[in-house]
Design a protein around this motif. Structure first.
Motif, PDB file in Angstrom:
ATOM      1  N   THR A   1       0.843  -1.188   0.000  1.00 27.34           N
ATOM      2  CA  THR A   1       0.000   0.000   0.000  1.00 27.34           C
ATOM      3  C   THR A   1       0.879   1.240   0.000  1.00 27.34           C
ATOM      4  O   THR A   1       2.016   1.192   0.451  1.00 27.34           O
TER       5      THR A   1
ATOM      6  N   THR B   1       0.801   4.872   1.483  1.00 23.97           N
ATOM      7  CA  THR B   1       0.085   5.744   2.417  1.00 23.97           C
ATOM      8  C   THR B   1       0.149   7.189   1.944  1.00 23.97           C
ATOM      9  O   THR B   1       0.986   7.547   1.094  1.00 23.97           O
ATOM     10  N   GLN B   2      -0.709   8.008   2.517  1.00 27.84           N
ATOM     11  CA  GLN B   2      -0.678   9.431   2.182  1.00 27.84           C
ATOM     12  C   GLN B   2       0.653  10.060   2.590  1.00 27.84           C
ATOM     13  O   GLN B   2       1.186  10.904   1.882  1.00 27.84           O
ATOM     14  N   ALA B   3       1.199   9.614   3.717  1.00 26.79           N
ATOM     15  CA  ALA B   3       2.509  10.136   4.148  1.00 26.79           C
ATOM     16  C   ALA B   3       3.576   9.805   3.113  1.00 26.79           C
ATOM     17  O   ALA B   3       4.451  10.637   2.821  1.00 26.79           O
ATOM     18  N   GLU B   4       3.531   8.600   2.549  1.00 25.58           N
ATOM     19  CA  GLU B   4       4.508   8.217   1.518  1.00 25.58           C
ATOM     20  C   GLU B   4       4.300   9.019   0.246  1.00 25.58           C
ATOM     21  O   GLU B   4       5.262   9.478  -0.378  1.00 25.58           O
ATOM     22  N   ARG B   5       3.037   9.223  -0.137  1.00 27.72           N
ATOM     23  CA  ARG B   5       2.743  10.053  -1.317  1.00 27.72           C
ATOM     24  C   ARG B   5       3.281  11.472  -1.122  1.00 27.72           C
ATOM     25  O   ARG B   5       3.909  12.036  -2.019  1.00 27.72           O
ATOM     26  N   ASP B   6       3.012  12.026   0.058  1.00 24.92           N
ATOM     27  CA  ASP B   6       3.479  13.377   0.351  1.00 24.92           C
ATOM     28  C   ASP B   6       5.001  13.451   0.302  1.00 24.92           C
ATOM     29  O   ASP B   6       5.572  14.408  -0.214  1.00 24.92           O
ATOM     30  N   ARG B   7       5.670  12.427   0.827  1.00 23.68           N
ATOM     31  CA  ARG B   7       7.131  12.408   0.859  1.00 23.68           C
ATOM     32  C   ARG B   7       7.686  12.304  -0.565  1.00 23.68           C
ATOM     33  O   ARG B   7       8.667  12.962  -0.916  1.00 23.68           O
TER      34      ARG B   7
ATOM     35  N   GLN C   1       2.667  16.039  -8.799  1.00 26.41           N
ATOM     36  CA  GLN C   1       1.493  15.163  -8.732  1.00 26.41           C
ATOM     37  C   GLN C   1       1.375  14.330 -10.007  1.00 26.41           C
ATOM     38  O   GLN C   1       1.095  13.134  -9.953  1.00 26.41           O
TER      39      GLN C   1
ATOM     40  N   SER D   1       1.519  10.319 -10.151  1.00 27.64           N
ATOM     41  CA  SER D   1       0.408   9.563 -10.749  1.00 27.64           C
ATOM     42  C   SER D   1       0.893   8.629 -11.858  1.00 27.64           C
ATOM     43  O   SER D   1       0.492   7.467 -11.936  1.00 27.64           O
TER      44      SER D   1
ATOM     45  N   ASP E   1       6.547   6.829   7.193  1.00 31.95           N
ATOM     46  CA  ASP E   1       5.670   6.451   8.304  1.00 31.95           C
ATOM     47  C   ASP E   1       6.442   6.294   9.609  1.00 31.95           C
ATOM     48  O   ASP E   1       5.891   5.867  10.622  1.00 31.95           O
TER      49      ASP E   1
END
Length: 156
Positions: free
Chosen positions: A39, A41-47, A64, A68, A110
């Protein structure tokens, strides 16, 4: 930009790999690091977006789009060898450590480093010809930058 990045991942842009291909490869490797636990996570996406924006001087929208496209391209299979090849071709040996640092940032998004993330970083570091010592120093720099203790999430 998204179509241009997708064409780089697909290899159908007809151009020699350049900075855009290097960005696409780096983003794909960061997504692979994030996806080690199945998965993102949003934290990983943000990083990932923060690392891409910082290193490649991208706008929020460009980062972004890059994320994507990388998520889409790496969804069904783990072809990170293809991305490592682009990096080996486009990035001189003395400049490959930044990729490892970005991967550490994603792995620690995370605050925990799991065994699969550690293994992936060892494999990719080896493929990029980044020594264990350099990889360890990069990890320490990232931990300091993120404000995490030196022993944060070390696998047992």
């Amino acid at each position: 930009m998204l179509n241009r990045i997708r064409s780089l991942f697909a290899g159908d842009d007809g151009a020699e790999p350049g900075e855009d291909a290097l960005q696409a490869a780096a983003a794909a490797l960061m997504v692979e690091a994030a996806r080690t636990d199945d998965t993102i996570t949003q934290a990983e996406r943000d990083r990932i977006m923060a690392a891409a924006r910082r290193h490649f001087q991208l706008s929020e929208e460009e980062a972004q789009d890059l994320l994507s496209a990388a998520v889409f391209d790496t969804e069904d299979v783990s072809p990170y060898h293809r991305y490592v090849t682009v990096i080996l071709e486009r990035c001189p040996p003395g400049r490959r450590l930044w990729i490892v640092e970005m991967l550490w940032e994603v792995a620690y998004a995370d605050g925990v480093l799991n065994d699969l993330e550690a293994s992936l970083l060892r494999r990719i570091g080896g493929l990029l010809h980044v020594s264990d010592v350099e990889r360890g120093e990069a990890r320490k720099r990232v931990l300091e930058r993120l404000g995490l203790p030196d022993d944060a999430g070390l696998p047992v």
